[in-house]
Design an enzyme around this catalytic site. Structure first.
Site, PDB file in Angstrom:
ATOM      1  N   ASP A   7       0.851  -1.188   0.000  1.00 18.48           N
ATOM      2  CA  ASP A   7       0.000   0.000   0.000  1.00 18.48           C
ATOM      3  C   ASP A   7       0.885   1.236   0.000  1.00 18.48           C
ATOM      4  O   ASP A   7       2.029   1.202   0.451  1.00 18.48           O
ATOM      5  CB  ASP A   7      -0.938   0.031   1.209  1.00 18.48           C
ATOM      6  CG  ASP A   7      -2.144   0.936   0.995  1.00 18.48           C
ATOM      7  OD1 ASP A   7      -2.418   1.307  -0.176  1.00 18.48           O
ATOM      8  OD2 ASP A   7      -2.811   1.299   1.973  1.00 18.48           O
ATOM      9  N   GLY A   8       0.333   2.304  -0.533  1.00 13.23           N
ATOM     10  CA  GLY A   8       1.020   3.580  -0.548  1.00 13.23           C
ATOM     11  C   GLY A   8       0.085   4.658  -0.041  1.00 13.23           C
ATOM     12  O   GLY A   8      -1.132   4.507  -0.079  1.00 13.23           O
ATOM     13  N   GLU A  45       2.318   3.845  -4.189  1.00  8.80           N
ATOM     14  CA  GLU A  45       1.730   2.535  -4.506  1.00  8.80           C
ATOM     15  C   GLU A  45       2.720   1.723  -5.346  1.00  8.80           C
ATOM     16  O   GLU A  45       2.939   0.536  -5.088  1.00  8.80           O
ATOM     17  CB  GLU A  45       0.410   2.703  -5.265  1.00  8.80           C
ATOM     18  CG  GLU A  45      -0.707   3.341  -4.477  1.00  8.80           C
ATOM     19  CD  GLU A  45      -1.402   2.414  -3.489  1.00  8.80           C
ATOM     20  OE1 GLU A  45      -0.984   1.242  -3.330  1.00  8.80           O
ATOM     21  OE2 GLU A  45      -2.377   2.877  -2.868  1.00  8.80           O
ATOM     22  N   ASP A  68      -4.228  -2.544  -3.524  1.00  6.01           N
ATOM     23  CA  ASP A  68      -5.508  -1.856  -3.732  1.00  6.01           C
ATOM     24  C   ASP A  68      -5.369  -0.771  -4.809  1.00  6.01           C
ATOM     25  O   ASP A  68      -6.282   0.009  -5.019  1.00  6.01           O
ATOM     26  CB  ASP A  68      -6.050  -1.271  -2.424  1.00  6.01           C
ATOM     27  CG  ASP A  68      -5.152  -0.196  -1.817  1.00  6.01           C
ATOM     28  OD1 ASP A  68      -4.149   0.211  -2.445  1.00  6.01           O
ATOM     29  OD2 ASP A  68      -5.452   0.234  -0.695  1.00  6.01           O
ATOM     30  N   HIS A 118      -9.245  -0.285   2.467  1.00  3.34           N
ATOM     31  CA  HIS A 118     -10.033   0.136   3.629  1.00  3.34           C
ATOM     32  C   HIS A 118     -11.310  -0.693   3.754  1.00  3.34           C
ATOM     33  O   HIS A 118     -12.402  -0.179   3.971  1.00  3.34           O
ATOM     34  CB  HIS A 118     -10.341   1.638   3.551  1.00  3.34           C
ATOM     35  CG  HIS A 118      -9.108   2.459   3.339  1.00  3.34           C
ATOM     36  ND1 HIS A 118      -8.168   2.655   4.326  1.00  3.34           N
ATOM     37  CD2 HIS A 118      -8.637   3.084   2.240  1.00  3.34           C
ATOM     38  CE1 HIS A 118      -7.178   3.380   3.841  1.00  3.34           C
ATOM     39  NE2 HIS A 118      -7.435   3.657   2.580  1.00  3.34           N
ATOM     40  N   ASP A 128      -1.365  -0.207   5.034  1.00  5.53           N
ATOM     41  CA  ASP A 128      -1.811   1.184   5.110  1.00  5.53           C
ATOM     42  C   ASP A 128      -1.255   1.847   6.371  1.00  5.53           C
ATOM     43  O   ASP A 128      -0.769   2.975   6.317  1.00  5.53           O
ATOM     44  CB  ASP A 128      -3.335   1.259   5.088  1.00  5.53           C
ATOM     45  CG  ASP A 128      -3.830   2.686   5.164  1.00  5.53           C
ATOM     46  OD1 ASP A 128      -3.565   3.462   4.221  1.00  5.53           O
ATOM     47  OD2 ASP A 128      -4.480   3.046   6.174  1.00  5.53           O
TER      48      ASP A 128
END
Length: 157
Positions: A7-8, A45, A68, A118, A128
């Protein structure tokens, strides 16, 4: 089989940003993260995937990357990035990171899986947390030199 969760995050987009990565292979588990003082969410990301693949010690691994980021997954799975290479990335952002990505991507057999962000996916939520924490660690933020140079040329910095 190696699993990489990524994740970024960026606050301000552009602004301070970070990435979070989980590597998992059987009983082996490792978390990686890092932050930059000025970057974008898409860069982070992509950086997360680069860092995850770069952490693998030997080539030829079967890897599943969970992300994501539609930006990253669609660019690879729909083969857009390979077209961008043929056109020299004309009009495309993040050439520097895409070139780094392609170097490590080609070393392995990589499959991408999109996960909804999320949405209580434990590894995505942890990535995250790592990314956000890295972006907020003001004393350890690196300089995303390529991005800042491009922003300076365009008068945005």
């Amino acid at each position: 089989m190696i699993e990489i969760f990524t994740d970024g995050a960026a606050s301000g987009n552009p602004g301070p940003g970070g990435y979070g990565v989980i590597l998992r292979a059987g009983a082996h588990y490792k978390e990686l993260s890092g932050g930059y003082r000025m970057t974008t969410n898409n860069r982070m990301e992509l950086m997360a995937v680069i860092v995850g693949l770069s952490a693998l010690k030997s080539p030829g691994q079967q890897v599943t990357v969970f992300s994501d980021s539609k930006y990253v997954i669609d660019s690879v799975e729909k083969k857009w990035v390979f077209g961008w290479v043929r056109t020299g990335f004309k009009g495309k952002k993040n050439k520097d990171l895409w070139m780094r990505f392609l170097q490590v991507y080609r070393l392995h057999e990589v499959k991408f899986v999109w996960v909804k962000g999320h949405n209580n996916h434990p590894e995505n939520e942890r990535c995250d947390q790592l990314a956000v924490a890295a972006s907020r660690n003001r004393t350890a933020l690196a300089i995303d030199a390529e991005f800042e140079a491009e922003q300076g040329k365009s008068g945005l910095l």
